[in-house]
Design a protein around this motif. Structure first.
Motif, mmCIF file in Angstrom:
data_model
loop_
_atom_site.group_PDB
_atom_site.id
_atom_site.type_symbol
_atom_site.label_atom_id
_atom_site.label_comp_id
_atom_site.label_asym_id
_atom_site.label_seq_id
_atom_site.Cartn_x
_atom_site.Cartn_y
_atom_site.Cartn_z
ATOM 1 N N SER A 268 0.845 -1.203 0.000
ATOM 2 C CA SER A 268 0.000 0.000 0.000
ATOM 3 C C SER A 268 0.873 1.242 0.000
ATOM 4 O O SER A 268 0.634 2.207 -0.736
ATOM 5 C CB SER A 268 -0.928 0.003 1.216
ATOM 6 O OG SER A 268 -1.703 1.183 1.249
ATOM 7 N N SER A 269 1.930 1.204 0.819
ATOM 8 C CA SER A 269 2.881 2.316 0.867
ATOM 9 C C SER A 269 3.649 2.434 -0.443
ATOM 10 O O SER A 269 3.879 3.537 -0.949
ATOM 11 C CB SER A 269 3.864 2.102 2.028
ATOM 12 O OG SER A 269 4.866 3.083 2.032
ATOM 13 N N THR A 270 4.032 1.281 -1.002
ATOM 14 C CA THR A 270 4.770 1.262 -2.270
ATOM 15 C C THR A 270 3.954 1.875 -3.398
ATOM 16 O O THR A 270 4.439 2.720 -4.158
ATOM 17 C CB THR A 270 5.160 -0.178 -2.644
ATOM 18 O OG1 THR A 270 6.013 -0.715 -1.633
ATOM 19 C CG2 THR A 270 5.871 -0.216 -3.990
ATOM 20 N N ASP A 272 1.450 3.879 -3.147
ATOM 21 C CA ASP A 272 1.205 5.292 -2.891
ATOM 22 C C ASP A 272 2.361 6.133 -3.443
ATOM 23 O O ASP A 272 2.145 7.174 -4.081
ATOM 24 C CB ASP A 272 1.050 5.534 -1.384
ATOM 25 C CG ASP A 272 0.720 6.981 -1.065
ATOM 26 O OD1 ASP A 272 -0.310 7.474 -1.551
ATOM 27 O OD2 ASP A 272 1.512 7.619 -0.332
ATOM 28 N N LYS A 273 3.579 5.663 -3.215
ATOM 29 C CA LYS A 273 4.755 6.351 -3.750
ATOM 30 C C LYS A 273 4.767 6.290 -5.280
ATOM 31 O O LYS A 273 5.079 7.281 -5.950
ATOM 32 C CB LYS A 273 6.039 5.713 -3.197
ATOM 33 C CG LYS A 273 6.253 5.910 -1.705
ATOM 34 C CD LYS A 273 7.523 5.206 -1.250
ATOM 35 C CE LYS A 273 7.726 5.373 0.251
ATOM 36 N NZ LYS A 273 8.933 4.648 0.725
ATOM 37 N N GLU A 275 2.232 5.984 -7.321
ATOM 38 C CA GLU A 275 1.193 6.845 -7.893
ATOM 39 C C GLU A 275 1.675 8.290 -8.016
ATOM 40 O O GLU A 275 1.413 8.976 -9.009
ATOM 41 C CB GLU A 275 -0.082 6.784 -7.048
ATOM 42 C CG GLU A 275 -0.875 5.494 -7.177
ATOM 43 C CD GLU A 275 -1.515 5.331 -8.547
ATOM 44 O OE1 GLU A 275 -1.584 6.312 -9.320
ATOM 45 O OE2 GLU A 275 -1.937 4.205 -8.859
ATOM 46 N N LYS A 276 2.410 8.758 -6.999
ATOM 47 C CA LYS A 276 2.951 10.120 -7.027
ATOM 48 C C LYS A 276 3.981 10.268 -8.148
ATOM 49 O O LYS A 276 4.017 11.271 -8.864
ATOM 50 C CB LYS A 276 3.571 10.476 -5.675
ATOM 51 C CG LYS A 276 2.563 10.635 -4.543
ATOM 52 C CD LYS A 276 3.275 11.037 -3.260
ATOM 53 C CE LYS A 276 2.293 11.361 -2.131
ATOM 54 N NZ LYS A 276 1.471 10.218 -1.738
#
Length: 290
Positions: A268-270, A272-273, A275-276
């Motif tokens: 989920s954190s990966t 999120d990064k 997507e940015k």
């Protein structure tokens, strides 16, 4: 006596006109479903096509075999090596009507997925997932038509884990890319007909080095299955000269989701990064196209 120069399918085709009505039903079933027939008893095959067990035995005799076990053995040999492209084209009479091709191919893919669901071993699947997390490094190898599956698996597995290497053809020798494989590593070998000799040789090498081997293939009697610690089987029955990779891809999707769910917070954190980054560099077209 049966002509030893004729393979089984050609032998059936050559003998078809002189077979009885019941024997023709058997011939048609074997021609279209030889991978299923290879593991059916004479009784089960007879029930499947609506004839007696003795008719199945006489069918084997009509083809020149001493009995059904000899015919079954040759069927099993056939699915190990599958058919040449020319032989596949010769068997493709059902695909000559272009208007029916779409539905026939989609139906065949559906049947492959259904058969895969029915035959998959849940315990083996879980062991494969566990092995992925236990491995120090993960090597994925699939050559020729299986390279598409290997790239797909590697692409997504790399987003979840950071110890994945896809062995690719052409960049350097396959053995050079797998030179450092060891007993703490995991090798996922993907091999579908017609089985790549280079894939099998590479898997044998990694096995000798003590690595855990996972085989993703079409049958428990495929060459890679005999050297794998765990084998995941996905049906890939052919549609004319093209092998269906729909069920194998679906199996790989299930494997990726199972691995991903164990690393849900991390990925989920990966993502999120990512997507940015994707948004910043315009990786995807997010503009409305209405």
């Amino acid at each position: 006596m049966r002509d030893e120069n004729l393979d089984l399918i050609k032998n059936i085709q050559k003998s078809f006109s002189r077979l009885s009505k019941g024997q023709k039903l058997i011939a048609q079933f074997i021609t279209n479903n030889y991978d299923k027939a290879a593991f059916m008893t004479a009784s089960k095959l007879g029930n499947k096509v609506g004839v007696s067990e003795s008719t199945v035995v006489r069918f084997a005799n009509a083809l020149g075999y001493e009995g059904y076990p000899q015919l079954q053995k040759e069927l099993q040999e056939l699915i190990k090596t599958k058919l040449t492209t020319v032989q596949r084209l010769e068997m493709s009479q059902d695909y000559t009507n272009e208007g029916a091709v779409l539905k026939k191919v989609l139906k065949a893919d559906m049947d492959n997925i259904k058969a895969t669901i029915e035959e998959i071993d849940d315990e083996v699947f879980q062991n494969v997932v566990n092995s992925i997390f236990d491995a120090k490094r993960i090597y994925i190898i699939g050559l020729r038509s299986s390279s598409t599956l290997a790239e797909y698996l590697g692409f997504y597995l790399n987003l979840i884990l950071d110890n994945v290497k896809i062995v690719t053809p052409g960049v350097s020798d396959v053995f050079e890319q797998m030179l450092r494989v060891g007993k703490d590593d995991l090798v996922i070998g993907i091999s579908f007909p017609r089985y790549s000799t280079n894939t099998l040789n590479a898997i044998n090498y990694t096995k000798e080095q003590g690595a855990v081997v996972i085989g993703i293939t079409d049958s428990q009697v495929s060459p890679i299955a005999s050297i794998s610690d765990y084998t995941l089987v996905a049906r890939s029955n052919m549609a004319s000269f093209v092998d269906s990779l729909v069920a194998p891809l679906s199996l790989i999707n299930a494997l990726l989701v199972a691995v991903g769910m164990r690393e849900k917070d991390e990925i989920s954190s990966t993502f999120d990064k990512l997507e940015k980054i994707w948004e910043k560099h315009n990786v995807y077209n997010n503009k409305n196209t209405i």
